[in-house]
Design an enzyme around this catalytic site. Structure first.
Site, PDB file in Angstrom:
ATOM      1  N   HIS A   1     -37.041 -15.420 -15.942  1.00  0.00           N
ATOM      2  CA  HIS A   1     -36.483 -14.580 -17.215  1.00  0.00           C
ATOM      3  C   HIS A   1     -37.320 -14.785 -18.584  1.00  0.00           C
ATOM      4  O   HIS A   1     -37.641 -13.931 -18.920  1.00  0.00           O
ATOM      5  CB  HIS A   1     -35.082 -15.323 -17.415  1.00  0.00           C
ATOM      6  N   GLU A   2     -37.892 -15.951 -18.528  1.00  0.00           N
ATOM      7  CA  GLU A   2     -38.807 -16.357 -19.669  1.00  0.00           C
ATOM      8  C   GLU A   2     -40.399 -15.517 -19.426  1.00  0.00           C
ATOM      9  O   GLU A   2     -40.819 -15.005 -20.473  1.00  0.00           O
ATOM     10  CB  GLU A   2     -38.900 -17.649 -20.045  1.00  0.00           C
TER      11      GLU A   2
ATOM     12  N   CYS B   1     -28.998 -13.976 -22.616  1.00  0.00           N
ATOM     13  CA  CYS B   1     -30.356 -13.878 -23.350  1.00  0.00           C
ATOM     14  C   CYS B   1     -30.110 -14.189 -24.985  1.00  0.00           C
ATOM     15  O   CYS B   1     -29.171 -13.276 -25.381  1.00  0.00           O
ATOM     16  CB  CYS B   1     -31.319 -12.732 -23.148  1.00  0.00           C
ATOM     17  N   LEU B   2     -30.784 -15.098 -25.597  1.00  0.00           N
ATOM     18  CA  LEU B   2     -30.639 -15.213 -26.876  1.00  0.00           C
ATOM     19  C   LEU B   2     -30.664 -14.039 -27.644  1.00  0.00           C
ATOM     20  O   LEU B   2     -30.240 -13.698 -28.844  1.00  0.00           O
ATOM     21  CB  LEU B   2     -31.411 -16.159 -27.350  1.00  0.00           C
TER      22      LEU B   2
ATOM     23  N   GLN C   1     -39.680 -13.878 -28.853  1.00  0.00           N
ATOM     24  CA  GLN C   1     -38.173 -13.862 -29.268  1.00  0.00           C
ATOM     25  C   GLN C   1     -38.220 -14.228 -30.959  1.00  0.00           C
ATOM     26  O   GLN C   1     -37.154 -13.938 -31.198  1.00  0.00           O
ATOM     27  CB  GLN C   1     -37.196 -14.598 -28.454  1.00  0.00           C
TER      28      GLN C   1
ATOM     29  N   GLY D   1     -33.579 -21.177 -22.593  1.00  0.00           N
ATOM     30  CA  GLY D   1     -34.903 -20.779 -22.640  1.00  0.00           C
ATOM     31  C   GLY D   1     -35.203 -19.938 -23.736  1.00  0.00           C
ATOM     32  O   GLY D   1     -34.499 -19.077 -24.285  1.00  0.00           O
TER      33      GLY D   1
ATOM     34  N   HIS E   1     -40.085 -12.026 -20.295  1.00  0.00           N
ATOM     35  CA  HIS E   1     -40.295 -11.856 -21.783  1.00  0.00           C
ATOM     36  C   HIS E   1     -41.649 -11.835 -22.359  1.00  0.00           C
ATOM     37  O   HIS E   1     -42.373 -10.730 -22.830  1.00  0.00           O
ATOM     38  CB  HIS E   1     -39.881 -12.936 -22.686  1.00  0.00           C
TER      39      HIS E   1
HETATM   40 NI    NI Z   1     -34.437 -13.987 -22.845  1.00  0.00          NI
END
Ligand code: NI
Length: 159
Positions: free
Chosen positions: A133-134, A91-92, A51, A46, A137
């Site tokens: 999660h997204e 998470c990236l 991000q 995701g 963000h």
């Molecule tokens: Ni993330």
């Protein structure tokens, strides 16, 4: 194909709230294309626009195990949640780390697709976890604040 730089924890933009998309412009299309490329390249599940440094309410979910099947969600809103699941999350924007987070096991999410048509999707397991999660963000929240116990280093997979 264009990759964008993924912002990492400590970058203040990750704590900001993203703004709704009001129209699909050429710029937005390019952003979405680049987000898909960036997510696939990073082998993530995701990615939210913030991000890559853009405060727009756009997320991409790609949770199919076998092949990449990215779902673009514009202005996503979680309408219903149920159940509970515990699992390790990453998470990236927090490379090399993982932590235990409790999430709903089922979500119903409404969003606009790339043609600005309304879509409703529901799912459980990793889909539900990833959507939560997204969407966090988009509110400027990182999963690290929801981790129960310690944030751990990801163990290197052996070949
Ligand atoms: Ni993330």
């Amino acid at each position: 194909m264009a990759l964008r730089e993924i912002r990492t924890m400590g970058d203040p933009i990750l704590e900001k709230k993203s703004k709704p998309v009001t129209a699909i412009t050429e710029r937005i299309r390019e952003l979405i294309d680049d987000m898909v490329d960036t997510l696939v390249e990073a082998d993530g599940v995701g990615l939210a626009a913030v991000q890559v440094g853009v405060l727009k309410r756009i997320i991409i979910i790609d949770v199919d195990e076998d092949e990449s099947n990215p779902i673009v969600m514009i202005n996503p809103v979680i309408k219903e949640t149920s159940g509970e699941q515990d699992g390790y999350e990453g998470c990236l924007s927090v490379p090399g780390k993982t932590g235990m987070v409790t999430r709903p096991d089922h979500v119903v999410v409404e969003f606009m697709n790339e043609d600005m048509e309304p879509v409703t999707m529901e799912g459980d397991g990793i889909f539900a976890r990833c959507v939560c999660h997204e969407c966090d963000h988009l509110e400027g929240e990182l999963y690290v604040d929801k981790v129960e116990g310690e944030l751990r280093d990801v163990e290197k997979e052996e070949d």
